[in-house]
Design a protein around this motif. Structure first.
Motif, short mmCIF file in Angstrom:
data_model
loop_
_atom_site.label_atom_id
_atom_site.label_comp_id
_atom_site.label_asym_id
_atom_site.label_seq_id
_atom_site.Cartn_x
_atom_site.Cartn_y
_atom_site.Cartn_z
N THR A 91 0.91 -0.78 0.02
CA THR A 91 -0.43 -0.44 0.16
C THR A 91 0.96 1.05 0.30
O THR A 91 2.54 1.27 0.30
N ILE A 92 0.12 1.92 -0.19
CA ILE A 92 0.85 3.76 -0.67
C ILE A 92 1.67 4.27 1.34
O ILE A 92 2.85 4.42 1.01
N GLU A 93 0.92 3.52 1.95
CA GLU A 93 1.25 3.76 3.35
C GLU A 93 2.78 2.82 3.74
O GLU A 93 3.57 2.79 4.36
N GLU A 94 2.01 1.76 3.13
CA GLU A 94 3.08 0.15 3.77
C GLU A 94 4.38 1.19 2.69
O GLU A 94 6.06 0.44 3.54
N SER A 129 -4.70 2.14 -0.13
CA SER A 129 -4.27 1.15 -1.69
C SER A 129 -3.25 0.83 -1.75
O SER A 129 -2.08 1.49 -1.46
N TYR A 130 -2.71 -0.14 -2.15
CA TYR A 130 -2.03 -0.94 -2.98
C TYR A 130 -1.65 0.10 -4.37
O TYR A 130 -2.15 0.32 -5.38
N ILE A 131 -0.28 0.27 -4.44
CA ILE A 131 0.42 0.88 -5.15
C ILE A 131 0.12 0.36 -6.83
O ILE A 131 -0.49 0.89 -7.63
N GLY A 132 -0.27 -1.13 -6.65
CA GLY A 132 0.21 -1.36 -8.49
C GLY A 132 -2.02 -1.23 -9.25
O GLY A 132 -2.19 -0.84 -10.05
N GLY A 137 -0.32 9.26 -12.60
CA GLY A 137 -0.56 10.71 -12.21
C GLY A 137 0.13 10.46 -10.12
O GLY A 137 1.34 10.29 -9.68
N MET A 138 -0.59 9.16 -10.17
CA MET A 138 -0.72 9.01 -8.41
C MET A 138 0.33 8.24 -8.35
O MET A 138 0.92 8.47 -7.04
N VAL A 142 3.48 9.14 -5.26
CA VAL A 142 3.92 8.58 -4.16
C VAL A 142 5.28 8.65 -4.20
O VAL A 142 6.45 8.53 -3.65
N ALA A 143 6.11 8.25 -5.83
CA ALA A 143 7.47 8.76 -5.73
C ALA A 143 8.21 9.90 -4.83
O ALA A 143 9.06 10.17 -4.25
#
Length: 249
Positions: A91-94, A129-132, A137-138, A142-143
């Motif tokens: 996920t984004i948080e992970e 949410s999972y990055i995949g 753009g999202m 995150v990057a």
């Protein structure tokens, strides 16, 4: 007193007989937003990758914050590649927690920054949410968050605005300006000359592995005897004499 943040001495990278970067001597001072400009294949990304330690120079030296060992200065830097690789099954948080722990950010500070940057880049409701599952753009957002998560003293950004919506572009440019005012040094590679003109304090023009010139927009106008109304695009094309796709943001 002006302090140097980045210095390269005769920095050179060869791939076989091809010289990607040719005896680069560059000084970027603390707090500068330095735009590295040039056509495709000019050597911009190669230069950034050598500074961050992803490519080994053929010869030459690199100093960042007075250190010439990447293992000593890497913890103070943030690097955003042109095509970031993210862990799609986190996920984004992970993912941000993982990157923050690698960069030794304290837990409470890390948690606060994840929430703060989530709000800035409109991802606060997607942290689980999972990055995949994210759009291009999202993923770029995150990057960027991962690049900023350790509050770096030096930022190395390679085409950072790729895929960002207009509001996220504005927010990110505001962050860059704020960080520079606080003493952070930013090396920014971009093809978007309008952005470089509005954002960068100094620019350097690369072509065919060589740094042709550096200066402020006013200095470049004077150097190349250009009218006061000349844009960075006008001067860039005059210097390189090569076409470049320029996007209006």
């Amino acid at each position: 007193m002006i302090e140097e943040a980045i210095r390269t001495i005769n920095l050179t990278k060869k791939f076989g007989d091809f010289v990607a970067v040719d005896n680069l001597n560059l000084i970027i001072n603390k707090g500068e937003i330095f735009g590295l400009l040039g056509p495709n294949g000019a050597g911009k990304s190669t230069t950034i990758k050598m500074i961050i330690g992803l490519l080994k120079p053929t010869y030459g030296e690199i100093f960042v914050l007075g250190e010439n060992d990447v293992n000593n200065y890497k913890q103070y830097t943030g690097y955003l590649p042109e095509d970031p690789s993210l862990y799609e099954y986190l996920t984004i948080e992970e993912f941000l927690t993982f990157i923050g722990s690698l960069k030794r950010v304290k837990k409470d500070t890390l948690e606060r920054r994840i929430i703060d940057y989530g709000e800035i880049f409109d991802l606060k409701d997607k942290l689980k949410s999972y990055i995949g599952s994210l759009s291009h753009g999202m993923r770029q957002k995150v990057a960027i968050m991962a690049t900023l998560i350790n509050d770096p003293k030096v930022l190395l950004l390679d085409e950072p605005l790729n895929g960002l919506d207009p509001m996220s572009q504005k927010n990110f440019k505001d962050i860059i300006r704020e960080k520079a005012e606080g003493g952070c040094t930013i090396l920014l590679s971009t093809h978007i000359l309008d952005v470089a003109e509005r954002l960068c304090t100094t620019v350097g023009v690369f072509n065919k592995g060589n740094l042709i010139t550096t200066g402020t927009l006013k200095e470049l106008r004077d150097m190349y005897r250009s009218p006061p109304t000349s844009t960075l695009e006008d001067i860039f094309l005059k210097i390189t004499k090569e076409p470049l796709q320029v996007k209006d943001l």
